[in-house]
Design a protein around this motif. Structure first.
Motif, PDB file in Angstrom:
ATOM      1  N   ILE A  76       0.859  -1.188   0.000  1.00 43.98           N
ATOM      2  CA  ILE A  76       0.000   0.000   0.000  1.00 43.98           C
ATOM      3  C   ILE A  76       0.894   1.237   0.000  1.00 43.98           C
ATOM      4  CG2 ILE A  76      -1.841   1.238   1.228  1.00 43.98           C
ATOM      5  CD1 ILE A  76      -2.574  -1.390   2.607  1.00 43.98           C
ATOM      6  N   ASP A  92       0.939   3.106  11.760  1.00 42.74           N
ATOM      7  CA  ASP A  92       2.259   3.573  11.351  1.00 42.74           C
ATOM      8  C   ASP A  92       3.405   3.012  12.199  1.00 42.74           C
ATOM      9  OD1 ASP A  92       3.824   5.347   9.563  1.00 42.74           O
ATOM     10  OD2 ASP A  92       4.352   6.283  11.469  1.00 42.74           O
ATOM     11  N   PRO A  93       3.249   2.937  13.527  1.00 44.56           N
ATOM     12  CA  PRO A  93       4.379   2.447  14.321  1.00 44.56           C
ATOM     13  C   PRO A  93       4.742   0.998  14.049  1.00 44.56           C
ATOM     14  CG  PRO A  93       2.663   3.453  15.709  1.00 44.56           C
ATOM     15  CD  PRO A  93       2.090   3.297  14.349  1.00 44.56           C
ATOM     16  N   GLU A  94       3.865   0.243  13.406  1.00 47.13           N
ATOM     17  CA  GLU A  94       4.172  -1.179  13.218  1.00 47.13           C
ATOM     18  C   GLU A  94       4.113  -1.626  11.757  1.00 47.13           C
ATOM     19  OE1 GLU A  94       0.082  -3.218  14.652  1.00 47.13           O
ATOM     20  OE2 GLU A  94       1.292  -2.391  16.292  1.00 47.13           O
ATOM     21  N   VAL A  95       4.442  -0.709  10.848  1.00 50.11           N
ATOM     22  CA  VAL A  95       4.441  -1.065   9.433  1.00 50.11           C
ATOM     23  C   VAL A  95       5.851  -1.470   8.986  1.00 50.11           C
ATOM     24  CG1 VAL A  95       4.261  -0.094   7.092  1.00 50.11           C
ATOM     25  CG2 VAL A  95       2.446   0.333   8.772  1.00 50.11           C
ATOM     26  N   ALA A  96       5.920  -2.551   8.178  1.00 51.45           N
ATOM     27  CA  ALA A  96       7.170  -2.910   7.498  1.00 51.45           C
ATOM     28  C   ALA A  96       7.171  -2.203   6.147  1.00 51.45           C
ATOM     29  CB  ALA A  96       7.263  -4.422   7.316  1.00 51.45           C
ATOM     30  N   TRP A  97       8.272  -1.505   5.850  1.00 47.27           N
ATOM     31  CA  TRP A  97       8.329  -0.663   4.649  1.00 47.27           C
ATOM     32  C   TRP A  97       9.259  -1.233   3.590  1.00 47.27           C
ATOM     33  CZ3 TRP A  97       4.812   3.053   4.277  1.00 47.27           C
ATOM     34  CH2 TRP A  97       4.291   3.636   5.454  1.00 47.27           C
ATOM     35  N   VAL A  98       8.757  -1.334   2.369  1.00 46.11           N
ATOM     36  CA  VAL A  98       9.595  -1.640   1.212  1.00 46.11           C
ATOM     37  C   VAL A  98      10.103  -0.309   0.676  1.00 46.11           C
ATOM     38  CG1 VAL A  98       9.641  -2.543  -1.145  1.00 46.11           C
ATOM     39  CG2 VAL A  98       8.339  -3.736   0.623  1.00 46.11           C
ATOM     40  N   ARG A 109       7.620   5.188  -0.315  1.00 46.50           N
ATOM     41  CA  ARG A 109       7.682   3.934   0.440  1.00 46.50           C
ATOM     42  C   ARG A 109       6.375   3.163   0.262  1.00 46.50           C
ATOM     43  NH1 ARG A 109       9.248   4.822   6.624  1.00 46.50           N
ATOM     44  NH2 ARG A 109       7.353   6.104   6.561  1.00 46.50           N
ATOM     45  N   LEU A 110       6.494   1.844   0.248  1.00 48.83           N
ATOM     46  CA  LEU A 110       5.307   0.988   0.169  1.00 48.83           C
ATOM     47  C   LEU A 110       5.175   0.220   1.477  1.00 48.83           C
ATOM     48  CD1 LEU A 110       5.829  -0.518  -3.415  1.00 48.83           C
ATOM     49  CD2 LEU A 110       4.263   1.333  -2.766  1.00 48.83           C
ATOM     50  N   VAL A 112       4.006  -2.868   3.588  1.00 45.65           N
ATOM     51  CA  VAL A 112       3.495  -4.234   3.477  1.00 45.65           C
ATOM     52  C   VAL A 112       2.189  -4.228   4.262  1.00 45.65           C
ATOM     53  CG1 VAL A 112       3.939  -6.665   3.914  1.00 45.65           C
ATOM     54  CG2 VAL A 112       5.840  -5.125   3.368  1.00 45.65           C
ATOM     55  N   ARG A 113       1.082  -4.619   3.648  1.00 48.78           N
ATOM     56  CA  ARG A 113      -0.232  -4.376   4.255  1.00 48.78           C
ATOM     57  C   ARG A 113      -0.305  -4.854   5.708  1.00 48.78           C
ATOM     58  NH1 ARG A 113      -2.375  -8.360   0.135  1.00 48.78           N
ATOM     59  NH2 ARG A 113      -1.481 -10.262   0.935  1.00 48.78           N
ATOM     60  N   VAL A 145       1.310  -8.039   7.848  1.00 46.91           N
ATOM     61  CA  VAL A 145       2.537  -7.881   8.640  1.00 46.91           C
ATOM     62  C   VAL A 145       2.374  -6.703   9.599  1.00 46.91           C
ATOM     63  CG1 VAL A 145       4.997  -7.289   8.540  1.00 46.91           C
ATOM     64  CG2 VAL A 145       4.023  -8.885   6.869  1.00 46.91           C
ATOM     65  N   TRP A 147       4.749  -4.989  12.616  1.00 49.37           N
ATOM     66  CA  TRP A 147       6.094  -5.079  13.185  1.00 49.37           C
ATOM     67  C   TRP A 147       6.081  -4.778  14.688  1.00 49.37           C
ATOM     68  CZ3 TRP A 147       9.243  -7.208   9.770  1.00 49.37           C
ATOM     69  CH2 TRP A 147      10.556  -7.404  10.156  1.00 49.37           C
TER      70      TRP A 147
ATOM     71  N   TRP B  97      12.883  -4.983  -1.437  1.00 49.97           N
ATOM     72  CA  TRP B  97      13.535  -5.115  -0.131  1.00 49.97           C
ATOM     73  C   TRP B  97      12.792  -4.348   0.959  1.00 49.97           C
ATOM     74  CZ3 TRP B  97      17.251  -8.641   0.278  1.00 49.97           C
ATOM     75  CH2 TRP B  97      18.005  -8.977  -0.873  1.00 49.97           C
ATOM     76  N   VAL B  98      12.541  -5.022   2.055  1.00 45.97           N
ATOM     77  CA  VAL B  98      12.047  -4.362   3.260  1.00 45.97           C
ATOM     78  C   VAL B  98      13.273  -3.937   4.062  1.00 45.97           C
ATOM     79  CG1 VAL B  98      10.820  -4.661   5.439  1.00 45.97           C
ATOM     80  CG2 VAL B  98       9.911  -5.677   3.350  1.00 45.97           C
ATOM     81  N   GLN B 100      12.841  -1.230   6.586  1.00 47.66           N
ATOM     82  CA  GLN B 100      12.391  -0.572   7.813  1.00 47.66           C
ATOM     83  C   GLN B 100      11.220  -1.336   8.408  1.00 47.66           C
ATOM     84  OE1 GLN B 100      11.327   3.264   6.295  1.00 47.66           O
ATOM     85  NE2 GLN B 100      13.435   3.761   5.698  1.00 47.66           N
ATOM     86  N   GLY B 101      11.253  -1.509   9.731  1.00 46.39           N
ATOM     87  CA  GLY B 101      10.139  -2.120  10.450  1.00 46.39           C
ATOM     88  C   GLY B 101       9.689  -1.150  11.523  1.00 46.39           C
ATOM     89  N   HIS B 103       9.474   2.209  13.108  1.00 46.32           N
ATOM     90  CA  HIS B 103      10.332   3.381  12.912  1.00 46.32           C
ATOM     91  C   HIS B 103      11.819   3.032  12.907  1.00 46.32           C
ATOM     92  CE1 HIS B 103       6.754   5.707  13.031  1.00 46.32           C
ATOM     93  NE2 HIS B 103       6.503   5.494  14.312  1.00 46.32           N
TER      94      HIS B 103
END
Lengths: 493, 493
Positions: A76, A92-98, A109-110, A112-113, A145, A147, B97-98, B100-101, B103
């Motif tokens: 997303i 936001d505090p627990e999102v994994a970012w691609v 940044r994307l 991971v849902r 996911v 985090w 690639w992920v 960031q998890g 912050h």
């Protein structure tokens, strides 16, 4: 016992060390393994079969009630997540970012849902033009996911988990409420009729709702260690997502109106609750309704009786399979019957059939129940009826034990000391009048890590009104201020 | 035609602009939408139902042949991906690639799985101790991500796609080959018996194998536009993954041996091939074997005949549903029959039943085939048998048309000019002797974007030997050097 039998045994005790015991059952019954990255697990065949059982039940009910399966992207864009402010604050505090694709840095940044409202809602807006397009009912089976930095507990706490997420849009508030209750009812049915776990229906307090929701409803299951599990949630999102994402439709008079949306989900936490509720110090216990193998047939032979015993056993296996039971004939040469008994116990096979030369001679079958080892001898020629009855009995025993645990562990309390003392001593749920102030929950939480897991709902003829009934006493059990709600405190998973 | 009927129509032509036509069919038949991020799609209910049809068929066959479903984590630590050097070289350029998890920056980048060998193999190593643990056959249904910078083509080219990936370990090379052929055979069966698409079985040339594989086998389907689709692949991985990840076992003499592994997968590209093969300028065409709705019943009434026509239609719908057909009774008031005909055509419903007052009076039913509008009138009291026969006929027509296209489009060539000319003029496959040098493929590819899509396999009594038969001519069709292999050149999706 041989060394190999020792290896099968559960060494921890459910009553003394529930956490260690749980981890051991999950691993030794071959349900899951820990992945190399903290917070992730590998779901093994026996564990995944339980998830397939849950999927098959729910997916059938969803389809019968107008839900279509779909698949939305795993990722997303950050800007989409930001469109509903509660969602971005909540997740936001627990999102994994691609951030990288191939050798390139991504411009945006994307995520991971963590949940898919923010990617589904804009398409709902696109697909909803007329009142004839509503209700729109979508569901997807996928993983999400989140985090969170907590200790891994297979099926209960993992950074990636499997679930289904349903997303619907309706022309009226009433339509959205109907949807919320339909799905909550299906979750209740999953727990009670498939997993043999009685649940309480309720709603979450205002401060603990799903981000963006008007109301979050829940089914809660009480574990034998006195903690509550949130078994599934069904959210009335009101018009907050519809407004943020512009989900509007032309009504019968061609007037533009804003839709009402819901979302609802059950995760593989249901597997965790299943393991925790029924299993014991011998290993996994499964109700026959979900057990991948319902009946294990263990033939017991000497060299001279082998042929007869095996033939007799095979015929029984055929009869039971033809009748639709899930059967395993364990005719392994390299294992002795004692090892096989232990292994099927560990794996949670509900009914064991023991067949030796005496059974062959007398045209009988010895049947042993999991978990209580209740043994009986039944006639060969009534095998299908007997197995059916025994499986029903096993289900009933498991359900009744869980029901007793639930009924005995809902207690009332009317002061902070009483709330703390009751949860500290017995666990379970403590029911108390509540003023509605989050601070009162905090006061309890600080001392004992218990929180308000749900508030019971007014029952309006099978269809809940969404209102919490008024308490008989009218003073908050924590602060003593006037209280017009009821709250259930408990420790939770 | 009303404006709404116009909106339903496909405006592009399959023969003149196959790319635009394909995109229009996908969108107007409500199979998929484009996601906001380039390379991603949203799979809508009608599209997802096709994927469920494919899943149900394959999953049943997999389970009948000893495969267990599992679920491995979505993410693979970079260090795991690096353990098999061909895998890292093959996939590194297209990994998301992920980093960031929440912050926090992650210490180690996590790959969103492009394929799961590197996370599954270490667990296979752990679970494989004795020869009794083999064969080990695992499968998962999931999505994977490959960050390719190409134009999005729903189901054919997307950065995220749905698939199943099977992963197995065996005690012998022979066991691994058996597995490779079993799965390739099931893929062939999926295409031919479920999707009504004949395929060619073959292997990929050495330089185009799956990273780390000894042999990549494939089923290839020829599209009406003359391009080949790689329909599914089954890889013999030999011992390369077993060596890299230490998958060893104790054999019957307690000697430590290295296992042999395979992997195999079919993606939602099968849906792309399905759409492309059968559909036409009126929209989607689906064989009855996969169509979510097999029969659409369109009642045609005036006010005074409405009651009789609807009652007659409902009875027919009930009879067909009871017989197990997937039926939609289209009794919408707000649409006229013409609109309904167009809509069911667009959506690819194989058989349309038209029921007006004459049919009611004569106790008959008018049946119309998709795609050729073949019309016939059948007796009401033989409705179940008639529908069954008509659906079989529709399947046969679709399969035969596709088979003719395939048979007419395999041509031989013996010089570069002939190869280029034949593909340029006709498309399809060009069969030629080949010396085995990648440079000869390059020479063709540079000029016409055609490549070696497969090499036929020696048939050893239904069980392929894995060998490519010797060509009759012995000079490479490109360079003229001695050639002991056959290659099929084609343009491909």
């Amino acid at each position: 016992m041989s060394d190999e039998s020792q290896e099968l045994g559960i060494t921890e005790s459910k009553s003394h060390k529930p956490g260690e015991w749980y981890a051991e059952v999950v691993q030794k019954a071959n349900l899951a393994d820990y992945a190399p990255m903290g917070g992730f697990i590998v779901t093994k065949p026996r564990g995944y079969a339980l998830w397939e059982g849950i999927q098959n039940a729910l997916d059938g009910w969803f389809k019968e009630t107008g839900v279509d399966n779909v698949y939305f992207p795993l990722f997303i864009p950050e800007s989409f997540l930001e469109r509903e402010k509660d969602v971005v604050e909540g997740f936001d505090p627990e999102v994994a970012w691609v951030t990288q694709g191939g050798h390139e840095e991504l411009e945006e940044r994307l995520a991971v849902r963590p949940t898919s409202e923010s990617i589904i809602a804009p398409f709902m807006a696109d697909w909803t033009r007329s009142h004839r397009d509503l209700p729109l009912r979508l569901n997807q089976w996928c993983s999400v996911v989140r985090w969170e930095a907590t200790e891994t507990k297979p099926f209960f706490r993992t950074k990636e988990f499997m679930w289904q997420e349903g997303h619907t849009a309706h022309a009226s508030d009433e339509g959205a409420w109907d949807e919320v209750w339909t799905r909550l009812g299906q979750y209740e049915r999953l727990y009670e009729d498939v997993l043999a776990i009685p649940v309480l229906r309720g709603k979450k307090p205002e401060h603990d709702k799903f981000p963006g929701a008007d109301t979050t409803t829940t089914v809660e299951a009480l574990m034998p260690d006195g903690k509550s599990v949130q078994g599934g949630t069904s959210h009335n999102l009101g018009q907050s997502f519809a407004e943020a994402f512009d989900i509007t439709f032309a009504d019968e008079d061609e007037e533009e109106r804003t839709a009402y949306t819901t979302s609802w989900g059950v995760s593989w936490r249901a597997i965790g609750a299943l393991i925790m509720t029924h299993s014991d110090d011998q290993g996994l216990v499964l109700p026959p309704t979900i057990a991948p193998t319902q009946v294990a047939i263990v033939p017991i032979w000497q060299e001279d009786t082998k042929e007869d015993v095996l033939e007799y056993s095979e015929n029984i296996a055929d009869d039971l399979e033809d009748a639709g039971f899930r059967v395993e004939l364990d005719d392994r040469d390299e294992r002795n019957p004692g090892f096989k008994f232990n292994e099927h116990e560990l794996n949670g096979v509900p009914l064991r059939l023991e067949i030796g030369p005496y059974e062959v001679e007398d045209e009988e079958v010895t049947m042993v129940h999991r978990p209580d080892n209740e043994e009986s001898v039944e006639d060969r020629d009534e095998i299908v009826e007997s197995v059916d009855e025994h499986l029903d009995e096993i289900y009933d025993k498991l359900y009744e034990t869980a029901e007793e645990n639930l009924e005995e562990n809902i207690r009332e309390a009317h002061s902070p000391e009483e709330i703390l003392g009751t949860i500290g001593k017995h666990g379970g749920y403590v029911k108390t009048p509540w003023c509605g102030d989050e601070a009162c929950e905090e006061a309890i939480k600080e001392k004992i890590a218990a929180e308000i897991v749900m508030q019971p709902l007014e029952d309006a003829g099978g269809q809940s009104s969404g209102e919490v009934p008024e308490p008989e006493h009218d003073e908050c059990g924590v602060c003593g201020d006037p209280a017009d709600e009821i709250a259930y405190f408990a420790k939770s998973y």
